[in-house]
Design a protein around this motif. Structure first.
Motif, PDB file in Angstrom:
ATOM      1  N   LEU A  59       0.808  -1.226   0.000  1.00 17.71           N
ATOM      2  CA  LEU A  59       0.000   0.000   0.000  1.00 17.71           C
ATOM      3  C   LEU A  59       0.840   1.274   0.000  1.00 17.71           C
ATOM      4  O   LEU A  59       0.338   2.352  -0.302  1.00 17.71           O
ATOM      5  CB  LEU A  59      -0.932   0.003   1.229  1.00 17.71           C
ATOM      6  CG  LEU A  59      -1.949  -1.143   1.279  1.00 17.71           C
ATOM      7  CD1 LEU A  59      -2.748  -1.064   2.572  1.00 17.71           C
ATOM      8  CD2 LEU A  59      -2.872  -1.112   0.075  1.00 17.71           C
ATOM      9  N   GLY A  60       2.114   1.164   0.387  1.00 16.62           N
ATOM     10  CA  GLY A  60       2.978   2.352   0.395  1.00 16.62           C
ATOM     11  C   GLY A  60       2.522   3.403   1.390  1.00 16.62           C
ATOM     12  O   GLY A  60       2.558   4.601   1.087  1.00 16.62           O
ATOM     13  N   THR A  61       2.098   2.985   2.574  1.00 12.34           N
ATOM     14  CA  THR A  61       1.522   3.943   3.540  1.00 12.34           C
ATOM     15  C   THR A  61       2.550   4.957   4.047  1.00 12.34           C
ATOM     16  O   THR A  61       2.175   6.043   4.472  1.00 12.34           O
ATOM     17  CB  THR A  61       0.912   3.218   4.759  1.00 12.34           C
ATOM     18  OG1 THR A  61       1.917   2.377   5.321  1.00 12.34           O
ATOM     19  CG2 THR A  61      -0.285   2.380   4.367  1.00 12.34           C
ATOM     20  N   GLU A  65       6.068   2.314  -6.556  1.00 14.49           N
ATOM     21  CA  GLU A  65       7.095   1.777  -7.461  1.00 14.49           C
ATOM     22  C   GLU A  65       7.207   2.601  -8.737  1.00 14.49           C
ATOM     23  O   GLU A  65       8.136   2.437  -9.504  1.00 14.49           O
ATOM     24  CB  GLU A  65       6.775   0.324  -7.818  1.00 14.49           C
ATOM     25  CG  GLU A  65       6.740  -0.644  -6.639  1.00 14.49           C
ATOM     26  CD  GLU A  65       5.433  -0.627  -5.863  1.00 14.49           C
ATOM     27  OE1 GLU A  65       4.475   0.052  -6.292  1.00 14.49           O
ATOM     28  OE2 GLU A  65       5.363  -1.294  -4.810  1.00 14.49           O
ATOM     29  N   ALA A  71       2.904 -12.374  -0.988  1.00 14.04           N
ATOM     30  CA  ALA A  71       3.060 -11.856  -2.356  1.00 14.04           C
ATOM     31  C   ALA A  71       3.949 -12.796  -3.181  1.00 14.04           C
ATOM     32  O   ALA A  71       3.631 -13.124  -4.324  1.00 14.04           O
ATOM     33  CB  ALA A  71       3.655 -10.447  -2.319  1.00 14.04           C
TER      34      ALA A  71
HETATM   35  P1  UTP Z   1       7.008  -2.720   2.320  1.00 10.66           P
HETATM   36  O1  UTP Z   1       6.477  -3.071   3.643  1.00 10.66           O
HETATM   37  O2  UTP Z   1       8.224  -1.856   2.219  1.00 10.66           O
HETATM   38  O3  UTP Z   1       5.893  -1.998   1.431  1.00 10.66           O
HETATM   39  O4  UTP Z   1       7.200  -4.030   1.455  1.00 10.66           O
HETATM   40  P2  UTP Z   1       4.498  -1.371   1.763  1.00 10.66           P
HETATM   41  O5  UTP Z   1       3.710  -2.239   2.658  1.00 10.66           O
HETATM   42  O6  UTP Z   1       3.919  -1.012   0.431  1.00 10.66           O
HETATM   43  O7  UTP Z   1       4.970  -0.005   2.414  1.00 10.66           O
HETATM   44  P3  UTP Z   1       4.532   0.790   3.707  1.00 10.66           P
HETATM   45  O8  UTP Z   1       5.307   0.183   4.824  1.00 10.66           O
HETATM   46  O9  UTP Z   1       3.040   0.672   3.828  1.00 10.66           O
HETATM   47  O10 UTP Z   1       4.952   2.198   3.394  1.00 10.66           O
HETATM   48  C1  UTP Z   1       8.281  -4.263   0.552  1.00 10.66           C
HETATM   49  C2  UTP Z   1       7.774  -4.615  -0.839  1.00 10.66           C
HETATM   50  O11 UTP Z   1       6.873  -5.704  -0.790  1.00 10.66           O
HETATM   51  C3  UTP Z   1       5.647  -5.399  -1.431  1.00 10.66           C
HETATM   52  C4  UTP Z   1       5.560  -3.872  -1.466  1.00 10.66           C
HETATM   53  O12 UTP Z   1       4.842  -3.430  -2.621  1.00 10.66           O
HETATM   54  C5  UTP Z   1       7.007  -3.447  -1.490  1.00 10.66           C
HETATM   55  O13 UTP Z   1       7.488  -3.264  -2.807  1.00 10.66           O
HETATM   56  N1  UTP Z   1       4.525  -6.007  -0.710  1.00 10.66           N
HETATM   57  C6  UTP Z   1       4.427  -5.854   0.639  1.00 10.66           C
HETATM   58  C7  UTP Z   1       3.576  -6.715  -1.417  1.00 10.66           C
HETATM   59  O14 UTP Z   1       3.645  -6.856  -2.655  1.00 10.66           O
HETATM   60  N2  UTP Z   1       2.535  -7.264  -0.725  1.00 10.66           N
HETATM   61  C8  UTP Z   1       2.394  -7.134   0.619  1.00 10.66           C
HETATM   62  O15 UTP Z   1       1.422  -7.676   1.167  1.00 10.66           O
HETATM   63  C9  UTP Z   1       3.380  -6.416   1.321  1.00 10.66           C
END
Ligand code: UTP
Length: 293
Positions: free
Chosen positions: A15-17, A29, A115
């Motif tokens: 989600l990239g929170t 991304e 994932a």
């Molecule tokens: P992150 O924990 O850094 O990404 O996961 P996030 O959850 O998008 O970010 P925040 O913490 O909320 O800001 C590392 C990578 O794993 C992917 C994310 O897209 C990221 O590139 N990811 C993470 C998934 O594809 N699925 C998930 O359930 C969790």
């Protein structure tokens, strides 16, 4: 003899929170480092390491990623008609060959391990690479390659499962997956333990798992169990800990620098570092930085 690493998984369903509101409508991304989306830098790194098939695990609101790795007919036609040959050729050079990409959906962001598991049918029964698409790497020092090429090199030497690691200050280890070091071979070493986000003061080293892996396909049977770990998420590190009871794991100390573009500071630092490494903007950027500092 080791098998060739042909396929790589890019989990892009998070989600990239940490980067809201920028990531409300734009996948994190697809934010840019200089003039390339973060994910394009990571795909470039995978191609450089010999990867031939790119598996993207996406989620809702990530459709633009699929478009980015496809032809853009109108744009390309316009560039051609306006004789913008350089721009046209650059776009074509970035395009993966037809049939070299696969897209699957994670449906719900249940964690990085989940994932990766979503890619199981596309990967099949062969060792594969995983690249965290928000981590970008820059080569330096005596090795001119980026991180995944160094990881593939270690795989060709040791076989088994390989994890890239990077040193972090000891007071920051509680934020990361951390490895314990066994027999040391210089650039690489055998891993005797792993822990995800160890409580402060308990980490087995200051080497964090930095986002590039080669994994044997047996990882999928462990991920299939769907066991939740830190933060209630299905963690890749926990599955690797499970697999390490049956298979060897090696760490690679990446000779270069990794930037976490999913954090604000990491994103800004990546833009400066990549800008300074680009001949077309380095001089101007250096002058701007001097003025600011
Ligand atoms: P992150 O924990 O850094 O990404 O996961 P996030 O959850 O998008 O970010 P925040 O913490 O909320 O800001 C590392 C990578 O794993 C992917 C994310 O897209 C990221 O590139 N990811 C993470 C998934 O594809 N699925 C998930 O359930 C969790």
């Amino acid at each position: 003899m080791t098998k060739r690493i042909r396929k790589a998984v890019f989990p892009v369903a998070g989600l990239g929170t940490r980067f809201l509101p920028a990531t409300k409508a734009v996948p994190k991304e697809m934010l840019t480092v200089v003039d390339r989306p973060v994910l394009q830098h990571v795909v470039d790194e995978a191609r450089e390491a010999g990867i031939e098939h790119f598996v993207f695990v996406t989620g809702r609101n990530k459709g633009v990623i699929e478009d980015h790795f496809d032809i853009a007919y109108e744009l390309e036609d316009t560039l051609r008609r306006r004789n913008k040959t350089k721009e046209y050729e650059a776009l074509v050079a970035d395009l993966p060959p037809a049939g070299a990409t696969s897209f699957t959906r994670q449906q719900a962001p249940l964690g990085l391990g989940h994932a990766v598991w979503c890619a199981r049918d596309i990967i099949g029964d062969e060792p594969f690479a995983v690249l965290l698409p928000d981590m970008v790497t820059l080569a330096n020092g005596r090795k001119k390659s980026r991180c995944l090429a160094q990881v593939v090199e270690a795989y060709e030497k040791h076989g088994g499962n390989i994890i890239a690691v990077e040193e972090v200050p000891p007071e920051e280890t509680h934020q990361y997956g951390v490895v314990a070091v066994g027999e040391d071979y210089g650039d690489s070493f055998s891993i005797t333990g792993m822990v995800e986000k160890p409580p402060r003061g308990t980490a087995p080293s200051n080497l964090m798992i930095s986002g590039r892996y080669i994994l044997e396909p047996e990882i999928f049977a462990i991920l299939e169990k769907g066991e939740k770990g830190a933060g209630g998420e299905i963690q890749l590190t926990d599955a690797m800990i499970g697999l390490s009871k049956a298979q060897d794991f090696y760490g690679v100390r990446f000779d270069g620098k990794t930037y976490d573009t999913g954090s604000k500071l990491g994103f800004l630092a990546a833009n400066i570092a990549f800008g300074l490494a680009r001949p077309d903007v380095a001089e101007g950027l250096r002058a701007e930085l001097k003025k600011l500092l």
